[in-house]
Design a protein around this motif. Structure first.
Motif, PDB file in Angstrom:
ATOM      1  N   GLY A  21      -3.727   5.863   1.311  1.00  0.00           N
ATOM      2  CA  GLY A  21      -2.804   5.125   2.176  1.00  0.00           C
ATOM      3  C   GLY A  21      -1.788   6.116   2.709  1.00  0.00           C
ATOM      4  N   ALA A  76      -2.969   0.114  -4.151  1.00  0.00           N
ATOM      5  CA  ALA A  76      -2.174   1.342  -4.036  1.00  0.00           C
ATOM      6  C   ALA A  76      -2.455   2.307  -5.191  1.00  0.00           C
ATOM      7  CB  ALA A  76      -0.688   0.980  -3.986  1.00  0.00           C
ATOM      8  N   GLU A 135       5.056  -0.867   2.601  1.00  0.00           N
ATOM      9  CA  GLU A 135       5.047   0.345   1.785  1.00  0.00           C
ATOM     10  C   GLU A 135       5.512   0.065   0.361  1.00  0.00           C
ATOM     11  OE1 GLU A 135       7.640   3.549   2.980  1.00  0.00           O
ATOM     12  OE2 GLU A 135       6.608   4.936   1.643  1.00  0.00           O
ATOM     13  N   ASP A 142      -7.726   2.622   0.559  1.00  0.00           N
ATOM     14  CA  ASP A 142      -7.053   1.367   0.188  1.00  0.00           C
ATOM     15  C   ASP A 142      -6.782   0.498   1.418  1.00  0.00           C
ATOM     16  OD1 ASP A 142      -7.031   2.010  -2.491  1.00  0.00           O
ATOM     17  OD2 ASP A 142      -4.942   2.671  -2.530  1.00  0.00           O
ATOM     18  N   ARG A 170       5.921  -0.955  -6.805  1.00  0.00           N
ATOM     19  CA  ARG A 170       4.846  -1.904  -6.506  1.00  0.00           C
ATOM     20  C   ARG A 170       4.880  -3.170  -7.366  1.00  0.00           C
ATOM     21  NH1 ARG A 170       0.334   2.704  -7.971  1.00  0.00           N
ATOM     22  NH2 ARG A 170       1.214   3.121 -10.003  1.00  0.00           N
ATOM     23  N   VAL A 228       0.852  -1.201   0.000  1.00  0.00           N
ATOM     24  CA  VAL A 228       0.000   0.000   0.000  1.00  0.00           C
ATOM     25  C   VAL A 228       0.882   1.244   0.000  1.00  0.00           C
ATOM     26  CG1 VAL A 228      -1.897  -1.130   1.253  1.00  0.00           C
ATOM     27  CG2 VAL A 228      -0.117   0.074   2.545  1.00  0.00           C
ATOM     28  N   LYS A 229       0.266   2.368  -0.312  1.00  0.00           N
ATOM     29  CA  LYS A 229       0.999   3.635  -0.224  1.00  0.00           C
ATOM     30  C   LYS A 229       1.052   4.079   1.236  1.00  0.00           C
ATOM     31  CE  LYS A 229       1.585   4.528  -4.697  1.00  0.00           C
ATOM     32  NZ  LYS A 229       0.919   5.566  -5.471  1.00  0.00           N
TER      33      LYS A 229
END
Ligand code: GLU
Length: 292
Positions: free
Chosen positions: A79, A134, A114, A92, A120, A71-72
């Protein structure tokens, strides 16, 4: 004598193993009980059930008892990690928690790692994460690399400027205009097509990009409208302008060929819509934001 040597070697190996185990996979527990780790803290080992480069199947995730989602940590509304509490929050994140609950019976059986727009897909490929949630647009190009769920959020690319800026739409971006974007995003590709004369400055993440805009390093920041509204809500000197000039349908990504996992995710998304829970989530995160 010989026996003693073997004993010494044995003890040394044991000590090494204990030290290695203690040192790796250091996780932060945040207040929500969900473990989160940024790249510097995360273990280099893949989550068990996913051999490096292997595919984390639904069964493997179930027997591991933990869902690992990329996720961000830098994107308000989707996120965002609060550095003081360690909590990661957003639309998210709530979807990730819901998936963990649906799959493993408990939303705390979730580890958030992260990712950035650039890292990603490589992290999914490496087996570092089971899923990407994300702000990721489903594109034909990315479909060659990952498998996507159904669309779970509809965004569109837009522009963020300081109030009073002469830039009010993509047509105002001329030669010499400095446009800020993030590496690995569709946004930097799209703007290069829509405004080919612009100078595009690429940053690693959205926090750095917004900081650069505020520092006057660029004239305009471009990405999805929903992300930009999250930034504008932080600083009333900035506004989103020009409407949207692309479609950015977000999907949840799994490693290619992981049909069981994608089917499970789609089943969960359908349930979320049917129960009315999706609308509540939307209201919680996006409701207060005047998206054009
Ligand atoms: N949705 C766009 C993308 O997937 C921009 C947001 C992001 O960088 O994650 O590239």
């Amino acid at each position: 004598m010989r026996k003693r040597n073997w004993l010494a070697i044995g003890l040394a190996m044991l000590a090494l193993t204990v030290l290695t185990l203690a040192g790796c996979g250091k996780k932060e527990e945040n207040n929500t009980g969900v473990a989160s780790s940024s790249p510097s803290q995360s273990s280099s080992a893949s989550p068990s059930g996913a051999s490096a480069g292997g595919t984390p199947t639904l069964d493997a995730i179930k027997s591991r008892g933990k869902l690992v989602v990329g996720v961000k940590f830098d994107t308000r509304l989707f996120g965002l990690k609060d550095p003081s509490s360690g909590n990661v929050e957003g639309f998210d994140i709530d979807i990730a928690k819901g998936l963990a609950k649906e799959l493993l019976g408990d939303e705390s059986k979730l580890e958030l790692k992260e990712v950035t727009s650039k890292t990603r897909i490589p992290m999914l490929d490496n087996g570092d994460i089971d899923l990407i949630i994300a702000t990721m647009t489903i594109t034909e190009e990315r479909k060659q690399q990952v498998d996507f769920s159904d669309v779970y959020f509809k965004a569109g690319q837009s522009l963020l400027v300081k109030k009073g800026s002469p830039i009010q739409s993509v047509a105002d971006i001329k030669k010499g205009t400095k446009v800020i974007g993030v590496k690995g995003s569709t946004s930097v590709k799209n703007i290069a097509e829509k405004a080919p004369d612009a100078t595009v400055l690429e940053f690693d993440n959205y926090q750095d990009a917004f900081t650069a805009l505020k520092a006057g390093q660029g004239d305009v920041l471009t990405t999805d409208n929903a992300i930009l509204y999250g930034m504008a809500s932080q600083d009333s000197n900035y506004e989103v302008v020009g409407g949207t000039f692309t479609d950015e349908p977000y999907g949840i990504a799994a490693k290619k060929g992981n049909a069981d996992l994608v089917a499970f995710v789609n089943g969960y998304l359908k349930k979320l819509h049917d129960s009315g829970e999706y609308d509540k989530l939307y209201e919680k995160w996006i409701g207060a934001t005047p998206i054009q």
